[in-house]
Structures are given as structure tokens and as C-alpha cells.
Design a protein around this motif. Sequence first.
Motif, mmCIF file in Angstrom:
data_model
loop_
_atom_site.group_PDB
_atom_site.id
_atom_site.type_symbol
_atom_site.label_atom_id
_atom_site.label_comp_id
_atom_site.label_asym_id
_atom_site.label_seq_id
_atom_site.Cartn_x
_atom_site.Cartn_y
_atom_site.Cartn_z
ATOM 1 N N PRO A 92 18.676 21.078 -8.013
ATOM 2 C CA PRO A 92 17.648 21.224 -6.978
ATOM 3 C C PRO A 92 17.713 20.052 -5.987
ATOM 4 O O PRO A 92 18.055 18.929 -6.376
ATOM 5 C CB PRO A 92 16.338 21.223 -7.761
ATOM 6 N N ALA A 93 17.403 20.333 -4.743
ATOM 7 C CA ALA A 93 17.450 19.305 -3.702
ATOM 8 C C ALA A 93 16.168 19.354 -2.881
ATOM 9 O O ALA A 93 15.449 20.348 -2.871
ATOM 10 C CB ALA A 93 18.658 19.525 -2.800
ATOM 11 N N ARG A 94 15.903 18.253 -2.194
ATOM 12 C CA ARG A 94 14.744 18.146 -1.302
ATOM 13 C C ARG A 94 15.271 17.607 0.026
ATOM 14 O O ARG A 94 15.893 16.554 0.074
ATOM 15 C CB ARG A 94 13.724 17.189 -1.921
ATOM 16 N N VAL A 95 15.065 18.358 1.099
ATOM 17 C CA VAL A 95 15.524 17.946 2.422
ATOM 18 C C VAL A 95 14.307 17.559 3.246
ATOM 19 O O VAL A 95 13.360 18.334 3.373
ATOM 20 C CB VAL A 95 16.300 19.087 3.128
ATOM 21 N N VAL A 96 14.320 16.353 3.791
ATOM 22 C CA VAL A 96 13.243 15.881 4.658
ATOM 23 C C VAL A 96 13.760 15.942 6.087
ATOM 24 O O VAL A 96 14.745 15.297 6.425
ATOM 25 C CB VAL A 96 12.817 14.439 4.302
ATOM 26 N N VAL A 107 18.603 14.388 -4.101
ATOM 27 C CA VAL A 107 18.864 15.138 -5.328
ATOM 28 C C VAL A 107 18.554 14.201 -6.482
ATOM 29 O O VAL A 107 19.102 13.097 -6.556
ATOM 30 C CB VAL A 107 20.320 15.636 -5.399
ATOM 31 N N GLY A 108 17.656 14.610 -7.355
ATOM 32 C CA GLY A 108 17.263 13.765 -8.476
ATOM 33 C C GLY A 108 16.639 12.456 -8.035
ATOM 34 O O GLY A 108 16.799 11.435 -8.686
ATOM 35 N N GLY A 109 15.937 12.468 -6.889
ATOM 36 C CA GLY A 109 15.283 11.263 -6.387
ATOM 37 C C GLY A 109 16.208 10.319 -5.640
ATOM 38 O O GLY A 109 15.771 9.326 -5.082
ATOM 39 N N GLU A 110 17.508 10.625 -5.581
ATOM 40 C CA GLU A 110 18.493 9.766 -4.925
ATOM 41 C C GLU A 110 18.854 10.353 -3.559
ATOM 42 O O GLU A 110 19.078 11.557 -3.433
ATOM 43 C CB GLU A 110 19.745 9.681 -5.799
ATOM 44 N N LEU A 111 18.898 9.498 -2.539
ATOM 45 C CA LEU A 111 19.347 9.935 -1.224
ATOM 46 C C LEU A 111 20.845 10.173 -1.303
ATOM 47 O O LEU A 111 21.615 9.249 -1.556
ATOM 48 C CB LEU A 111 19.033 8.877 -0.163
ATOM 49 N N VAL A 112 21.272 11.436 -1.125
ATOM 50 C CA VAL A 112 22.691 11.767 -1.285
ATOM 51 C C VAL A 112 23.378 12.051 0.046
ATOM 52 O O VAL A 112 24.602 11.990 0.128
ATOM 53 C CB VAL A 112 22.897 12.964 -2.248
ATOM 54 N N ALA A 113 22.618 12.388 1.088
ATOM 55 C CA ALA A 113 23.230 12.687 2.381
ATOM 56 C C ALA A 113 22.218 12.492 3.497
ATOM 57 O O ALA A 113 21.023 12.696 3.306
ATOM 58 C CB ALA A 113 23.749 14.123 2.397
ATOM 59 N N THR A 114 22.734 12.104 4.661
ATOM 60 C CA THR A 114 21.917 11.924 5.853
ATOM 61 C C THR A 114 22.614 12.617 7.016
ATOM 62 O O THR A 114 23.826 12.534 7.140
ATOM 63 C CB THR A 114 21.749 10.420 6.174
ATOM 64 N N HIS A 115 21.846 13.300 7.829
ATOM 65 C CA HIS A 115 22.382 13.986 9.003
ATOM 66 C C HIS A 115 21.613 13.514 10.219
ATOM 67 O O HIS A 115 20.385 13.619 10.258
ATOM 68 C CB HIS A 115 22.237 15.500 8.825
ATOM 69 N N GLN A 116 22.316 12.965 11.181
ATOM 70 C CA GLN A 116 21.681 12.534 12.423
ATOM 71 C C GLN A 116 21.555 13.713 13.368
ATOM 72 O O GLN A 116 22.470 14.535 13.452
ATOM 73 C CB GLN A 116 22.505 11.419 13.087
ATOM 74 N N ALA A 117 20.469 13.816 14.062
ATOM 75 C CA ALA A 117 20.249 14.922 14.996
ATOM 76 C C ALA A 117 21.348 14.935 16.051
ATOM 77 O O ALA A 117 21.725 13.893 16.578
ATOM 78 C CB ALA A 117 18.886 14.779 15.664
ATOM 79 N N GLY A 118 21.878 16.114 16.320
ATOM 80 C CA GLY A 118 22.898 16.258 17.356
ATOM 81 C C GLY A 118 24.316 15.969 16.880
ATOM 82 O O GLY A 118 25.260 16.249 17.592
ATOM 83 N N GLY A 119 24.461 15.420 15.714
ATOM 84 C CA GLY A 119 25.801 15.127 15.192
ATOM 85 C C GLY A 119 26.266 16.233 14.273
ATOM 86 O O GLY A 119 25.527 17.178 14.005
#
Length: 162
Positions: A92-96, A107-119
Amino acid sequence: MAYQGDFDGWEDLDTIIARIEERSNSEANETTGMPPCALFMDEKDALLPIGNPRVLEEAMGDVVRVAKVPATMLVSARGEKMSVPRRCIGRPARVVVMLGGAMDCYVGGELVATHQAGGPAYDPAHYAEAMDGKRWFGDAAGDIEAAAAANLGLLDSVGGSL
């Protein structure tokens, strides 16, 4: 030797540090005229606990819960997709989603990926990781990196960046 025998071992050092802290906290501050410990006693009730981290996240932006990361390694939020590491598949994942469009995936409370707007919403390292172990690329890491870069270039030219 540098302290000329002022203390002997960690316990003595802890005692000396505690004495310095006590003296520093009880001496009056030049600006306020009061010792820090007295100011802390006045203000400690105003220092409330941080609260629920999920409530804080929701205040920052939309929170989208993904039941299971699919085998494509792409999670969706607000019509946008972003890649996550292969180890997240099936979890399970949580996307903010922030107000400006940037997204963070946990995922599991750990930040696994970041996406910058427009990129691009994919991380080339995630894509290369997905291709690793595919029998048609062999075992050479250089082959995988080159094939991943070529495939991502094709995807960008066909339909714009993911």
C-alpha cells in the motif's frame, strides 16, 4: 590529557556537562533579564505536541491512498502518475499531492519517490531497476542503463513525458 585530569571517564564527563547545563539555564539572560528555565516554565504549556502527522499532511495537500502498488511501478493521484521503486510493488502507498502539483509517495511510512510539478513523473533509476533482470537485456548494467534511456526517449517522443 587535554583536560589535565578534570574528569575520568564518561560518567564524570556527563556530570560536568549536567553542571554546565544547570548553570547556563539558571543564569539570567542579558536580553530578557530572566534565566532560560524560568522562561521555559512560562511557555511550556504553549508548546503542544505536534499532533497527528496524517492530519498535517492533509493540511498540506490532497492525500491519495493506493491500495497496492501495481506491477507497472506507477501510482496515480489526481490523474497524474509517478514511478516508485520496484520494492514497493504489491504494497500500500500514500501519495501526497501538494498545491503546486508536486507529489510525494510514501510506502510503509518511508518517502520512496518525489515528483516535481511539470517534470517527468518517472525516475530513470526506477525504470532501469524495472528492466534489470529481464532476460533480453543480459546481466550487464551498462546495457540496462542504455536500453532504459533509449526506451524513455521513445516514450517522450511518442506521447510527451510520462
